[in-house]
Design a protein around this motif. Structure first.
Motif, short mmCIF file in Angstrom:
data_model
loop_
_atom_site.label_atom_id
_atom_site.label_comp_id
_atom_site.label_asym_id
_atom_site.label_seq_id
_atom_site.Cartn_x
_atom_site.Cartn_y
_atom_site.Cartn_z
N LEU A 1 0.44 -1.19 -0.22
CA LEU A 1 -0.09 -0.24 -0.21
C LEU A 1 0.94 0.82 -0.07
CD1 LEU A 1 -2.42 -1.31 2.59
CD2 LEU A 1 -2.94 -0.78 0.25
N ILE B 1 2.64 3.16 2.54
CA ILE B 1 2.05 3.20 3.49
C ILE B 1 3.10 2.46 4.88
CG2 ILE B 1 0.87 3.49 5.71
CD1 ILE B 1 -1.42 2.89 4.45
N SER C 1 -8.40 -0.40 2.16
CA SER C 1 -9.32 0.76 1.40
C SER C 1 -8.85 2.13 1.53
CB SER C 1 -10.74 0.61 2.27
OG SER C 1 -10.94 1.04 3.75
N TYR C 2 -8.22 2.40 2.17
CA TYR C 2 -7.38 4.06 2.40
C TYR C 2 -8.09 3.86 3.56
CZ TYR C 2 -3.57 3.27 -0.27
OH TYR C 2 -2.16 2.50 -1.06
N ASP C 3 -9.03 3.45 3.66
CA ASP C 3 -10.17 4.51 4.78
C ASP C 3 -9.55 4.25 6.68
OD1 ASP C 3 -12.52 4.52 6.34
OD2 ASP C 3 -13.90 3.85 5.45
N LYS D 1 -11.38 11.70 10.53
CA LYS D 1 -11.32 10.27 9.53
C LYS D 1 -11.06 10.56 8.30
CE LYS D 1 -10.58 7.38 12.62
NZ LYS D 1 -9.00 6.32 12.95
N GLU D 2 -11.51 11.71 7.26
CA GLU D 2 -11.81 12.09 6.50
C GLU D 2 -10.09 12.33 5.84
OE1 GLU D 2 -15.40 14.38 5.18
OE2 GLU D 2 -16.05 12.16 5.13
N LEU D 3 -9.23 12.52 6.56
CA LEU D 3 -7.94 13.34 6.65
C LEU D 3 -7.18 12.04 5.54
CD1 LEU D 3 -7.21 15.06 9.47
CD2 LEU D 3 -7.85 16.43 7.26
N PRO D 4 -6.09 12.24 5.21
CA PRO D 4 -5.33 11.21 4.28
C PRO D 4 -4.68 9.92 5.90
CG PRO D 4 -4.80 12.73 3.16
CD PRO D 4 -5.83 13.92 4.92
N PHE D 5 -4.63 8.75 5.20
CA PHE D 5 -4.60 7.87 6.09
C PHE D 5 -3.99 8.10 6.92
CE2 PHE D 5 -3.13 3.53 7.68
CZ PHE D 5 -5.02 3.06 7.76
N ASP D 6 -2.85 9.15 6.26
CA ASP D 6 -1.50 9.19 7.27
C ASP D 6 -1.40 10.10 8.18
OD1 ASP D 6 -1.25 10.20 5.10
OD2 ASP D 6 0.78 10.77 4.42
N GLU D 7 -2.76 10.97 8.05
CA GLU D 7 -2.70 12.41 8.87
C GLU D 7 -3.83 12.20 9.67
OE1 GLU D 7 -3.32 15.85 5.60
OE2 GLU D 7 -1.61 15.92 4.77
#
Lengths: 311, 442
Positions: free
Chosen positions: B214, B216, B284-286, B328-334
């Motif tokens: 992914l 990440i 899912s990058y959720d 929780k709608e920020l990018p996954f890492d943020e």
């Protein structure tokens, strides 16, 4: 296909081949006196680049303009993003203006997937963090195909920081789907922590691999990797993994040298090697425009007939 | 809503009728009668009271105790308040929760602890604040532990961060050994979020096959394992009680098992998400699947399940961590790490763990109660004379998880849409029904 988020979206060899075939048409268009067709007249494509990338943005912009699409550039540095606007609000605002496609570049992996969940327009991933950069892989595959006729059975070494490279991840998928054998070359610290499920070979010895390859694909070595103690020094990296004239001379006849740009001359590649006849780096850039025309056309357009022909 | 409770407004005695009682002493079919002071006065056949809670087909258990919740107050009331978090706890069958100190300001001094205790009066469950080990959770200086113990604090933790400095952690453990005079003899526990920052920093999910695919950056399992090793060594040195929070790796489970075999005073908890989900969910990058410590592999899930089954892991704790949707709608890492847990813990344990019901109740109720030193009031046997803190559960009913049906101010459940088995029907707090037929009364 509605979005191009990952090479996986193309559904393997047949889907990738289709993009490359359509690219052939646009290479022909690009060679015309007036390299412009009305294929996407009335369509609007927006750029949403959260990370600086002059070359990728210009390549997409040129592609869209040659297809007669209207373009909209959302410049993050001068926008409401700096006033704290959320990604979702920004994207929904752009979508509300009526765009057909959003081309997105972001430093965080996965952002194009999030955007695709929020809006109806097509989303094209122009690079998400260390994850994927599918149009780069398509233009690379196109360039290799142009030189060898096909990728089937060709041996491609991807040299350098594949751990942090979106280019490497997309290229591994595209090259292997088209039948090439891929070897990741680099120190252990610059390889992904796990290669479970990756159809690749691994080597730490560039000199051993070089004579066996058809393509030596060099990745950009980011200077900030030094601070993370991933390699002792750029000098040591260059000594063992840099492509200099002596190493290039040991490559097989007919083999080519590739680089996604921008190059760090003197680190992963020396200036003399970048100037060799078999270094096809500017060819990659030129093919990039045609590949991106093909992608936009396939995602948004209605049929190949509007491309026309010069004669 | 069926009227299980004959009259909710009326005071008087309360009879819980028709249920099967299960506690640490065993199992029997019995009614439970509770007097006006909130104590159990009788357990046996055919008991009647001024009010009745129907428990037909249900199990009457000591109320659950969650050693690990983030109630977000003070400081992040947009995500949760003590009132809404306690309501969710009651709906999940919890009559007591231990609130984590990573609030703003940090629960690291008497005034903030007093605030939290004041805000906790009259809510739907008992709230026991833990306090930080170090001032501001910065890992530099110890909090006034004796003073905080005097206010009722029984557990200290820098949760969210592990105490990185070896010497400071040794001192903290040594210091707690001498706190008994200020706690009325009650033991004090240091709870550790085991994570070596130097290894984990810059990582946002488990480091492995999925993070590699992914793109990440990952956190290696060793970030947890190395601190578990250190703290076991320090527990041996100091004799202090160490509790390992949200154990997520197979190697950590093995280390705790070995430490217990050596008779060391260590305990451990595991969360439902760590025994139900793996890092594959992050594909899912959720960021609803982003949590600290991260979701790990199938082998880790199997090891945690084995640890729960063989007693290595003493408690199921939720690490209930509400976050507003826009974060929780920020990018996954943020995006912030954490997930809701209070209203799904029982059902996930019953649905996913192949354990006898009494064992699940032990992990949710009397075993965590003992770790937090709450067993005089929560988790005790259901017998005359005990405070009536009870969860009445239907272990067989199935239901579908819906974040927007939860009491929390946030919606970040990773189990949205899942069909689960087992639900809390009523919760009784100090003799008062705070949940009746799945609906909160306060």
């Amino acid at each position: 296909m509605k979005h191009l988020l990952s090479i996986d979206d193309l559904g393997g060899e047949s889907g990738i081949e289709e993009v490359l075939r359509v690219t052939d048409r646009f290479v022909e268009v690009s060679a015309r006196d007036i390299p412009k067709v009305p294929a996407l007249r009335g369509y609007t494509v927006a750029w949403l680049f959260y990370e600086d990338s002059t070359r990728t943005r210009l390549s997409f912009e040129t592609a869209a303009k040659r297809l007669s699409a209207d373009t909209m550039n959302f410049s993050v540095s001068s926008s409401s993003v700096n006033k704290g606007e959320s990604l979702r609000d920004t994207v929904e605002t752009i979508a509300a203006m009526g765009v057909d496609a959003i081309v997105v570049r972001h430093k965080s992996a996965g952002v194009p997937w999030q955007i695709a969940r929020w809006i109806d327009a097509s989303v094209i991933n122009a690079g998400d963090g260390s994850h994927e950069h599918p149009t780069q892989a398509l233009l690379d595959a196109y360039t290799i195909r142009h030189h060898f006729g096909s990728l089937e059975g060709r041996h491609i070494a991807i040299v350098g920081d594949s751990k942090h490279s979106r280019v490497a991840r997309s290229n591994v998928k595209a090259f292997t789907a088209l039948g090439a054998e891929v070897t990741l070359v680099g120190p252990q610290t610059l390889l992904p922590p796990s290669l479970e499920g990756w159809p690749v070979n691994v080597s730490h010895d560039l000199d051993a691999v070089l004579p066996t390859v058809d393509v030596c694909y060099l990745l950009r070595m980011q200077r900030e990797r030094m601070t993370e103690a991933l390699v002792p020094s750029l000098r040591e990296y260059h000594t063992y993994y840099g492509l200099d004239g002596a190493r290039a001379a040991r490559m097989a006849k007919g083999s080519i040298i590739m680089h996604p740009g921008p190059m760090n001359r003197g680190v992963e590649i020396t200036a003399d090697v970048a100037g060799l006849d078999n270094a096809v780096i500017t060819e990659q850039v030129a093919n990039g425009v045609a590949v991106r025309m093909a992608v936009l056309f396939l995602l948004l357009g209605s049929g190949v007939d509007v491309i026309g022909s010069q004669s | 809503m069926s009227a299980s409770l004959t009259d909710n407004t009326q005071k008087g005695t309360l009879a819980i009728r028709g249920g099967r009682v299960i506690d640490a002493t065993g199992e029997r079919v019995a009614d439970v009668l509770i007097d006006e002071s909130g104590r159990i006065v009788d357990v046996g056949p055919d008991l009647t009271g001024d009010r009745t809670l129907d428990a037909t087909g249900c199990v009457v258990s000591p109320g659950f105790v969650d050693l690990h919740v983030h109630l977000r107050q003070p400081g992040r009331e947009e995500a949760e308040t003590i009132e809404t978090g306690a309501r969710g706890a009651a709906l999940g069958g919890f009559t007591a929760v231990v609130a984590m100190p990573n609030t703003d300001p940090t629960m690291d001094c008497a005034s903030v602890i007093r605030d939290v205790l004041a805000l906790s009066r009259g809510v739907a469950c008992d709230v026991f604040p833990s306090a930080a080990i170090t001032v501001g959770r910065k890992g530099e200086a110890l909090t006034p532990m004796a003073e905080l113990v005097g206010l009722g604090v029984r557990m200290f933790t820098d949760d969210g961060d592990g105490v990185q400095d070896d010497r400071l952690m040794r001192r903290a453990l040594e210091y707690t050994v001498g706190l008994a005079p200020f706690s009325g003899g009650a033991p004090i526990t240091l709870a550790q979020h085991c994570e070596v920052k130097a290894l984990a920093e810059g990582g946002f999910m488990h480091e492995g096959a999925w993070s590699s695919r992914l793109g990440i950056p990952g956190q290696p399992a060793e970030a947890e394992v190395i601190m578990v090793m250190r703290d076991i060594a320090l527990a041996r040195r100091t004799g202090a009680r160490v509790h390992f929070q949200h154990v997520s790796c197979a190697d950590s489970v093995a280390l705790v098992r070995a430490a217990k075999a050596h008779g060391l005073p260590v305990t451990a908890e595991a969360t439902p998400h760590h025994f139900c989900l793996t890092d594959a969910a992050c594909a899912s990058y959720d960021s609803v699947f982003k949590v600290h410590p991260p979701l790990r592999t199938d082998a880790d899930v199997a090891a945690i399940r084995a640890g729960l089954a063989d007693g290595t892991i003493d408690a199921i704790a939720t690490d209930h961590a509400p976050h507003p949707q826009h974060l929780k709608e920020l990018p996954f890492d943020e995006a912030p790490a954490g997930m809701l847990g209070l209203e799904t813990a029982l059902a996930l344990a019953l649905t996913e763990l192949d354990l006898p019901l009494a064992k699940v109740l032990a992990l949710l109720s009397w075993q965590p109660a003992a770790i937090a030193n709450l067993d005089a009031v929560h988790g005790g046997a259901i017998v005359a004379g005990r405070p009536a803190n009870l969860a009445i559960i239907d272990p067989d009913v199935t239901w579908v998880v819906r974040g927007d049906a939860m009491a929390s101010k946030s919606r970040n459940t990773p189990f949205e849409g899942r069909t689960l088995r087992g639900k809390v029907r009523h919760t009784v707090l100090h003799g008062e029904p705070v949940v009746v037929d799945g609906e909160p009364t306060r």
